[in-house]
Write an enzyme that holds these catalytic residues in place. Structure first.
Site, PDB file in Angstrom:
ATOM      1  N   LYS A  91      -8.984 -19.891   1.209  1.00  0.00           N
ATOM      2  CA  LYS A  91      -8.650 -18.771   2.104  1.00  0.00           C
ATOM      3  C   LYS A  91      -9.886 -17.927   2.415  1.00  0.00           C
ATOM      4  O   LYS A  91     -10.141 -17.579   3.573  1.00  0.00           O
ATOM      5  CB  LYS A  91      -7.569 -17.919   1.445  1.00  0.00           C
ATOM      6  CG  LYS A  91      -7.406 -16.541   2.025  1.00  0.00           C
ATOM      7  CD  LYS A  91      -6.158 -16.352   2.818  1.00  0.00           C
ATOM      8  CE  LYS A  91      -6.195 -15.018   3.538  1.00  0.00           C
ATOM      9  NZ  LYS A  91      -5.103 -14.794   4.414  1.00  0.00           N
ATOM     10  N   LYS A 101     -11.045  -6.697   3.792  1.00  0.00           N
ATOM     11  CA  LYS A 101     -10.619  -7.062   2.427  1.00  0.00           C
ATOM     12  C   LYS A 101     -11.041  -8.505   2.107  1.00  0.00           C
ATOM     13  O   LYS A 101     -11.627  -8.773   1.053  1.00  0.00           O
ATOM     14  CB  LYS A 101      -9.088  -6.933   2.309  1.00  0.00           C
ATOM     15  CG  LYS A 101      -8.545  -7.506   1.007  1.00  0.00           C
ATOM     16  CD  LYS A 101      -7.030  -7.574   0.953  1.00  0.00           C
ATOM     17  CE  LYS A 101      -6.611  -8.356  -0.289  1.00  0.00           C
ATOM     18  NZ  LYS A 101      -5.172  -8.413  -0.504  1.00  0.00           N
ATOM     19  N   THR A 154      -3.236 -12.463  -1.313  1.00  0.00           N
ATOM     20  CA  THR A 154      -4.674 -12.769  -1.225  1.00  0.00           C
ATOM     21  C   THR A 154      -5.370 -11.918  -2.267  1.00  0.00           C
ATOM     22  O   THR A 154      -5.342 -10.681  -2.176  1.00  0.00           O
ATOM     23  CB  THR A 154      -5.220 -12.423   0.172  1.00  0.00           C
ATOM     24  OG1 THR A 154      -4.471 -13.142   1.148  1.00  0.00           O
ATOM     25  CG2 THR A 154      -6.698 -12.807   0.279  1.00  0.00           C
TER      26      THR A 154
HETATM   27  P1  NAD Z   1       2.121  -4.590   2.042  1.00  0.00           P
HETATM   28  O1  NAD Z   1       1.315  -3.471   1.542  1.00  0.00           O
HETATM   29  O2  NAD Z   1       2.939  -4.426   3.294  1.00  0.00           O
HETATM   30  O3  NAD Z   1       3.109  -5.128   0.893  1.00  0.00           O
HETATM   31  C1  NAD Z   1       2.827  -5.119  -0.464  1.00  0.00           C
HETATM   32  C2  NAD Z   1       4.087  -4.694  -1.191  1.00  0.00           C
HETATM   33  O4  NAD Z   1       3.862  -4.753  -2.591  1.00  0.00           O
HETATM   34  C3  NAD Z   1       4.509  -3.256  -0.859  1.00  0.00           C
HETATM   35  O5  NAD Z   1       5.841  -3.250  -0.401  1.00  0.00           O
HETATM   36  C4  NAD Z   1       4.348  -2.530  -2.190  1.00  0.00           C
HETATM   37  O6  NAD Z   1       5.302  -1.488  -2.394  1.00  0.00           O
HETATM   38  C5  NAD Z   1       4.547  -3.667  -3.170  1.00  0.00           C
HETATM   39  N1  NAD Z   1       3.991  -3.382  -4.496  1.00  0.00           N
HETATM   40  C6  NAD Z   1       2.793  -2.804  -4.816  1.00  0.00           C
HETATM   41  N2  NAD Z   1       2.656  -2.727  -6.151  1.00  0.00           N
HETATM   42  C7  NAD Z   1       3.781  -3.267  -6.695  1.00  0.00           C
HETATM   43  C8  NAD Z   1       4.226  -3.466  -8.026  1.00  0.00           C
HETATM   44  N3  NAD Z   1       3.474  -3.124  -9.078  1.00  0.00           N
HETATM   45  N4  NAD Z   1       5.443  -4.028  -8.211  1.00  0.00           N
HETATM   46  C9  NAD Z   1       6.203  -4.397  -7.152  1.00  0.00           C
HETATM   47  N5  NAD Z   1       5.836  -4.221  -5.872  1.00  0.00           N
HETATM   48  C10 NAD Z   1       4.636  -3.678  -5.641  1.00  0.00           C
HETATM   49  O7  NAD Z   1       1.089  -5.813   2.243  1.00  0.00           O
HETATM   50  P2  NAD Z   1       1.314  -7.166   3.089  1.00  0.00           P
HETATM   51  O8  NAD Z   1       0.742  -7.002   4.453  1.00  0.00           O
HETATM   52  O9  NAD Z   1       2.719  -7.621   2.910  1.00  0.00           O
HETATM   53  O10 NAD Z   1       0.303  -8.138   2.328  1.00  0.00           O
HETATM   54  C11 NAD Z   1       0.631  -8.721   1.075  1.00  0.00           C
HETATM   55  C12 NAD Z   1      -0.457  -9.709   0.714  1.00  0.00           C
HETATM   56  O11 NAD Z   1      -0.559 -10.703   1.732  1.00  0.00           O
HETATM   57  C13 NAD Z   1      -1.844  -9.089   0.583  1.00  0.00           C
HETATM   58  O12 NAD Z   1      -2.507  -9.680  -0.510  1.00  0.00           O
HETATM   59  C14 NAD Z   1      -2.512  -9.424   1.900  1.00  0.00           C
HETATM   60  O13 NAD Z   1      -3.921  -9.502   1.799  1.00  0.00           O
HETATM   61  C15 NAD Z   1      -1.898 -10.784   2.201  1.00  0.00           C
HETATM   62  N6  NAD Z   1      -1.874 -11.151   3.625  1.00  0.00           N
HETATM   63  C16 NAD Z   1      -1.458 -10.257   4.565  1.00  0.00           C
HETATM   64  C17 NAD Z   1      -1.458 -10.606   5.898  1.00  0.00           C
HETATM   65  C18 NAD Z   1      -0.983  -9.647   6.972  1.00  0.00           C
HETATM   66  O14 NAD Z   1      -1.201  -9.928   8.165  1.00  0.00           O
HETATM   67  N7  NAD Z   1      -0.333  -8.544   6.633  1.00  0.00           N
HETATM   68  C19 NAD Z   1      -1.865 -11.905   6.288  1.00  0.00           C
HETATM   69  C20 NAD Z   1      -2.250 -12.808   5.292  1.00  0.00           C
HETATM   70  C21 NAD Z   1      -2.254 -12.423   3.954  1.00  0.00           C
END
Ligand code: NAD
Length: 290
Positions: free
Chosen positions: A162, A237, A87
């Site tokens: 979204k 966010k 997102t």
């Molecule tokens: P998270 O923080 O658990 O995962 C993100 C991952 O990206 C981490 O493991 C981090 O180490 C990795 N990362 C960061 N920078 C990086 C880079 N330069 N290279 C490689 N890896 C890198 O977050 P999440 O909860 O998995 O969410 C991910 C996305 O999904 C976000 O954009 C969030 O808004 C969206 N989202 C999350 C949810 C939820 O319930 N968690 C629901 C819908 C959408």
């Protein structure tokens, strides 16, 4: 299919595991030291992207997406699909898609709803922007990771869908919680309030499917001490992204702006961080007008 998967966090890890379990050849990369069942780890994002037919990204925000895109676009094969499921702001999604297309790739922005539970169960909903050719290649992967994928138009439209959805959700959750707190003070039982509203014109997903009052309606995070679910800071966010987009196109969104301000107070000045976004109800319960 040969798939690269970058960003194996709370959402990315179970999504990548589902692709591997379905028989795809998945190579992953994350900045953090993680391992995911069935996924071979690469030494860099570019290594994970090399030779893949589809590269999926699941990253925290638009700045990180831009950085990762700059690294992987030159490494990807012409004709491959850059499938971003993070997102992010509409501007980053459109810029990254333009760069990918200029390099001969298909680009899709495909943010999800369904949360960590939906990612693990393979029941996410994908809102997709980008070209038809990329959508038809990725369709098979959407079917594994989710239960529904809606093609919303050109690049950026997945993110637009979204944030519009979540702007409605944030505002209706607040409205539902403040109405419950008012009903309490008026001496109306919560069960009665639920029975009336859930079958009347005040009904919504927040009331009917995700009721913020514990012990009322279907099971929800309220019945589990407001453990997320969908954390208040993730709602914040998305509300911020909605207001950033509204500003960029000069759209008047007073309810979205009010919802953003309230979630910012809740998360940054009160006890909202780490709690489900429906914990707005215990917040209102303890307050008066003052
Ligand atoms: P998270 O923080 O658990 O995962 C993100 C991952 O990206 C981490 O493991 C981090 O180490 C990795 N990362 C960061 N920078 C990086 C880079 N330069 N290279 C490689 N890896 C890198 O977050 P999440 O909860 O998995 O969410 C991910 C996305 O999904 C976000 O954009 C969030 O808004 C969206 N989202 C999350 C949810 C939820 O319930 N968690 C629901 C819908 C959408």
């Amino acid at each position: 299919m040969k798939i690269g998967f970058i960003g194996l966090g709370n959402m990315g890890a179970p999504m990548a595991a589902n692709l591997a379990r379905a028989g795809h050849d998945v190579t992953g990369f994350d900045m953090a030291d993680v391992s995911v069942e069935g996924v071979e780890m690469a030494a860099s994002a570019a290594d994970a992207a090399k030779g893949a037919q589809v590269v999926v990204t699941m990253l925290p925000n638009g700045d990180i997406l831009r950085r990762v895109a700059a690294e992987i676009i030159p490494a990807m094969d012409k004709g491959a699909v850059f499938l971003d499921c993070s997102t992010v702001d509409v501007g980053s999604a459109r810029d990254v898609a333009a760069d990918a297309q200029a390099a001969g790739l298909s680009a899709l922005d495909a943010p999800v709803s369904g949360g960590v539970g939906g990612a693990a169960a393979g029941t996410l909903t994908f809102m997709v922007g980008g070209d038809e050719a990329g959508f038809s290649i990725a369709r098979e992967l959407f079917d594994i990771m989710g239960k529904k994928a809606v093609h919303c138009g050109p690049s950026g439209n997945g993110q637009a869908a979204k944030i519009c959805n979540n702007m409605i959700l944030g505002a209706t959750m607040i409205a539902t919680c403040e109405a419950f707190a008012l009903a309490d003070k008026l001496g109306l039982a919560r069960e009665a309030m639920f029975d009336v509203v859930s079958t009347s014109s005040g009904y919504s997903w927040s009331m009917n499917a995700y009721c913020p009052a514990p012990g009322v309606g279907p099971k929800s995070p309220a019945d589990n001490g407001y453990q997320p679910g969908f954390a208040a800071e993730l709602m914040l966010k998305d509300l911020r992204l909605s207001q950033q987009a509204a500003e960029a196109v000069n759209a008047d969104t007073p309810m979205g702006a009010a919802a953003m301000a309230l979630y910012a107070t809740f998360v940054e000045e009160e006890d909202g961080k780490g709690r489900d976004f429906s914990a707005m109800l215990p917040r209102f319960e303890t307050r008066g007008r003052g």
